[in-house]
Design a protein around this motif. Structure first.
Motif, PDB file in Angstrom:
ATOM      1  N   LEU A  28       0.830  -1.205   0.000  1.00 59.62           N
ATOM      2  CA  LEU A  28       0.000   0.000   0.000  1.00 59.62           C
ATOM      3  C   LEU A  28       0.865   1.256   0.000  1.00 59.62           C
ATOM      4  O   LEU A  28       0.584   2.216  -0.726  1.00 59.62           O
ATOM      5  N   CYS A  29       1.927   1.243   0.843  1.00 57.76           N
ATOM      6  CA  CYS A  29       2.831   2.399   0.886  1.00 57.76           C
ATOM      7  C   CYS A  29       3.516   2.607  -0.464  1.00 57.76           C
ATOM      8  O   CYS A  29       3.611   3.735  -0.956  1.00 57.76           O
ATOM      9  N   GLU A  30       3.985   1.523  -1.037  1.00 58.62           N
ATOM     10  CA  GLU A  30       4.654   1.626  -2.341  1.00 58.62           C
ATOM     11  C   GLU A  30       3.693   2.128  -3.413  1.00 58.62           C
ATOM     12  O   GLU A  30       4.072   2.911  -4.297  1.00 58.62           O
ATOM     13  N   GLN A  31       2.443   1.694  -3.340  1.00 60.43           N
ATOM     14  CA  GLN A  31       1.430   2.162  -4.282  1.00 60.43           C
ATOM     15  C   GLN A  31       1.246   3.672  -4.156  1.00 60.43           C
ATOM     16  O   GLN A  31       1.186   4.391  -5.167  1.00 60.43           O
ATOM     17  N   GLY A  32       1.161   4.151  -2.920  1.00 63.58           N
ATOM     18  CA  GLY A  32       1.003   5.584  -2.712  1.00 63.58           C
ATOM     19  C   GLY A  32       2.211   6.374  -3.164  1.00 63.58           C
ATOM     20  O   GLY A  32       2.080   7.479  -3.706  1.00 63.58           O
ATOM     21  N   LEU A  33       3.406   5.812  -2.958  1.00 60.28           N
ATOM     22  CA  LEU A  33       4.635   6.543  -3.299  1.00 60.28           C
ATOM     23  C   LEU A  33       4.886   6.595  -4.805  1.00 60.28           C
ATOM     24  O   LEU A  33       5.658   7.438  -5.267  1.00 60.28           O
ATOM     25  N   THR A  34       4.245   5.715  -5.570  1.00 60.03           N
ATOM     26  CA  THR A  34       4.380   5.839  -7.024  1.00 60.03           C
ATOM     27  C   THR A  34       3.724   7.125  -7.511  1.00 60.03           C
ATOM     28  O   THR A  34       4.111   7.681  -8.548  1.00 60.03           O
ATOM     29  N   ARG A  35       2.745   7.625  -6.771  1.00 64.41           N
ATOM     30  CA  ARG A  35       2.043   8.853  -7.132  1.00 64.41           C
ATOM     31  C   ARG A  35       2.648  10.078  -6.443  1.00 64.41           C
ATOM     32  O   ARG A  35       2.607  11.181  -6.988  1.00 64.41           O
ATOM     33  N   ALA A  36       3.184   9.847  -5.239  1.00 68.63           N
ATOM     34  CA  ALA A  36       3.767  10.977  -4.498  1.00 68.63           C
ATOM     35  C   ALA A  36       5.039  10.497  -3.811  1.00 68.63           C
ATOM     36  O   ALA A  36       5.047  10.238  -2.599  1.00 68.63           O
ATOM     37  N   PRO A  37       6.131  10.368  -4.556  1.00 64.07           N
ATOM     38  CA  PRO A  37       7.361   9.762  -4.008  1.00 64.07           C
ATOM     39  C   PRO A  37       7.971  10.510  -2.831  1.00 64.07           C
ATOM     40  O   PRO A  37       8.726   9.925  -2.061  1.00 64.07           O
ATOM     41  N   GLY A  38       7.649  11.777  -2.693  1.00 63.84           N
ATOM     42  CA  GLY A  38       8.242  12.528  -1.594  1.00 63.84           C
ATOM     43  C   GLY A  38       7.362  12.658  -0.370  1.00 63.84           C
ATOM     44  O   GLY A  38       7.726  13.366   0.579  1.00 63.84           O
ATOM     45  N   ASP A  39       6.212  11.975  -0.355  1.00 62.69           N
ATOM     46  CA  ASP A  39       5.288  12.117   0.776  1.00 62.69           C
ATOM     47  C   ASP A  39       5.955  11.678   2.079  1.00 62.69           C
ATOM     48  O   ASP A  39       6.414  10.540   2.208  1.00 62.69           O
ATOM     49  N   ALA A  40       6.012  12.600   3.047  1.00 57.03           N
ATOM     50  CA  ALA A  40       6.742  12.341   4.287  1.00 57.03           C
ATOM     51  C   ALA A  40       6.126  11.218   5.112  1.00 57.03           C
ATOM     52  O   ALA A  40       6.836  10.352   5.644  1.00 57.03           O
ATOM     53  N   ILE A  41       4.795  11.211   5.210  1.00 54.12           N
ATOM     54  CA  ILE A  41       4.140  10.217   6.064  1.00 54.12           C
ATOM     55  C   ILE A  41       4.255   8.822   5.462  1.00 54.12           C
ATOM     56  O   ILE A  41       4.554   7.844   6.168  1.00 54.12           O
ATOM     57  N   LEU A  42       4.036   8.705   4.163  1.00 55.52           N
ATOM     58  CA  LEU A  42       4.150   7.391   3.522  1.00 55.52           C
ATOM     59  C   LEU A  42       5.577   6.861   3.591  1.00 55.52           C
ATOM     60  O   LEU A  42       5.797   5.660   3.811  1.00 55.52           O
ATOM     61  N   ASN A  43       6.557   7.730   3.399  1.00 52.00           N
ATOM     62  CA  ASN A  43       7.952   7.294   3.508  1.00 52.00           C
ATOM     63  C   ASN A  43       8.283   6.851   4.930  1.00 52.00           C
ATOM     64  O   ASN A  43       8.989   5.860   5.131  1.00 52.00           O
ATOM     65  N   HIS A  44       7.778   7.589   5.916  1.00 52.58           N
ATOM     66  CA  HIS A  44       7.998   7.214   7.323  1.00 52.58           C
ATOM     67  C   HIS A  44       7.382   5.845   7.594  1.00 52.58           C
ATOM     68  O   HIS A  44       8.017   4.964   8.197  1.00 52.58           O
ATOM     69  N   LEU A  45       6.145   5.665   7.173  1.00 54.88           N
ATOM     70  CA  LEU A  45       5.451   4.407   7.435  1.00 54.88           C
ATOM     71  C   LEU A  45       6.130   3.241   6.726  1.00 54.88           C
ATOM     72  O   LEU A  45       6.318   2.166   7.305  1.00 54.88           O
ATOM     73  N   LEU A  46       6.535   3.457   5.472  1.00 57.94           N
ATOM     74  CA  LEU A  46       7.216   2.384   4.744  1.00 57.94           C
ATOM     75  C   LEU A  46       8.556   2.047   5.404  1.00 57.94           C
ATOM     76  O   LEU A  46       8.944   0.875   5.487  1.00 57.94           O
ATOM     77  N   ALA A  47       9.261   3.067   5.879  1.00 60.80           N
ATOM     78  CA  ALA A  47      10.524   2.822   6.587  1.00 60.80           C
ATOM     79  C   ALA A  47      10.290   1.955   7.816  1.00 60.80           C
ATOM     80  O   ALA A  47      11.052   1.015   8.096  1.00 60.80           O
TER      81      ALA A  47
END
Length: 265
Positions: A28-47
């Motif tokens: 889900l995180c990777e799916q979101g980051l394909t649209r917004a690669p710099g999103d801080a919350i998604l990157n934090h959660l994926l990390a």
């Protein structure tokens, strides 16, 4: 990606992760980051998800991307510190932790710093950090245990320095005790043997030599050491019998007389 879509993905990914489905959360995180690669919350959660799966380097890349957007986010800095520590970048971990402490000094962060100093091998600083935690939280078992271990390890170093010179049997015996406490049975046996060379009637050293040899699985040599201890001090029979029957590598003696005969050779 609009705000509602990003929030929905974060909510669903968080729910999946908390329900024990990390792969779904990661997707889900990777799916979101394909649209917004710099999103801080998604990157934090994926990390966080990747870190939980032991994927240290990818996790580090995503938490750094998150921090680039939110450099003063305390949760992000704490996650980055834990990931850096797992990567053995102790300097980086301490830098992140010091930033968090400057922003929001909380007990949990000081414990994280003590752990990092400990793992980095910075013993004086780690000892000071654990001691500071104990002064504030006297019943913190982790701090008490680590402080005790550091004290023993420091004691071993000092004893080894003393033994390097013309040390008496008592110093070698104390070194054996310290190594035995750290489960260094081979090193302890060496120290006890040296104590017996210097003081052949050192019954306690013979007894402890038997214990560490038994713990290391060399029961035949342990029996010879116990026999020496029994010869030097017959009153140690009860202690020897207890050691033989309580350790993982031992023997059962139903007949006390048989054990005495065995020790007497």
């Amino acid at each position: 990606m609009n705000k509602s879509t990003a929030e929905d993905i974060v909510r669903r990914a968080t729910a999946a992760f908390n329900s024990g489905r990390p792969d779904e959360a990661r997707q889900l995180c990777e799916q979101g980051l394909t649209r917004a690669p710099g999103d801080a919350i998604l990157n934090h959660l994926l990390a966080a998800v990747l870190f939980s799966q032991g994927k240290i380097q990818p996790a580090r890349g995503h938490v750094e991307t998150s921090l680039a957007q939110r450099p003063d986010n305390a949760a992000g800095l704490l996650l980055a510190a834990r990931i850096a520590r797992a990567a053995k970048d102790f300097g980086g971990a301490l830098t992140h932790l010091d930033r968090v402490i400057a922003m929001a000094p909380q007990r949990e962060i000081f414990i994280e710093k003590a752990r990092t100093l400990d793992q980095a091998g910075l013993r004086p600083q780690a000892r000071e950090a654990w001691q500071a935690i104990l002064e504030v939280v006297p019943h913190n078992t982790e701090a008490a245990a680590r402080l005790g271990r550091l004290t023993w390890e420091n004691g071993v170093t000092l004893l080894e320095r003393a033994a390097a010179r013309d040390a008496p049997a008592s110093v070698w015996f104390d070194l054996g005790l310290a190594r035995q406490d750290l489960r260094d049975y081979h090193g302890a046996a060496t120290a006890y043997r040296r104590a017996l060379e210097l003081k052949p009637d050192f019954a306690e050293a013979a007894l402890n030599l038997g214990v560490v040899l038994q713990e290391s699985g060399d029961l035949d040599s342990a029996m010879r050491a116990y026999a020496d201890a029994y010869r030097l001090r017959p009153q140690m029979f009860g202690t020897i019998a207890m050691a033989l029957t309580s350790a993982p590598h031992g023997r059962l003696w139903i007949d006390e007389a048989a054990l005495r005969r065995s020790l007497s050779g």
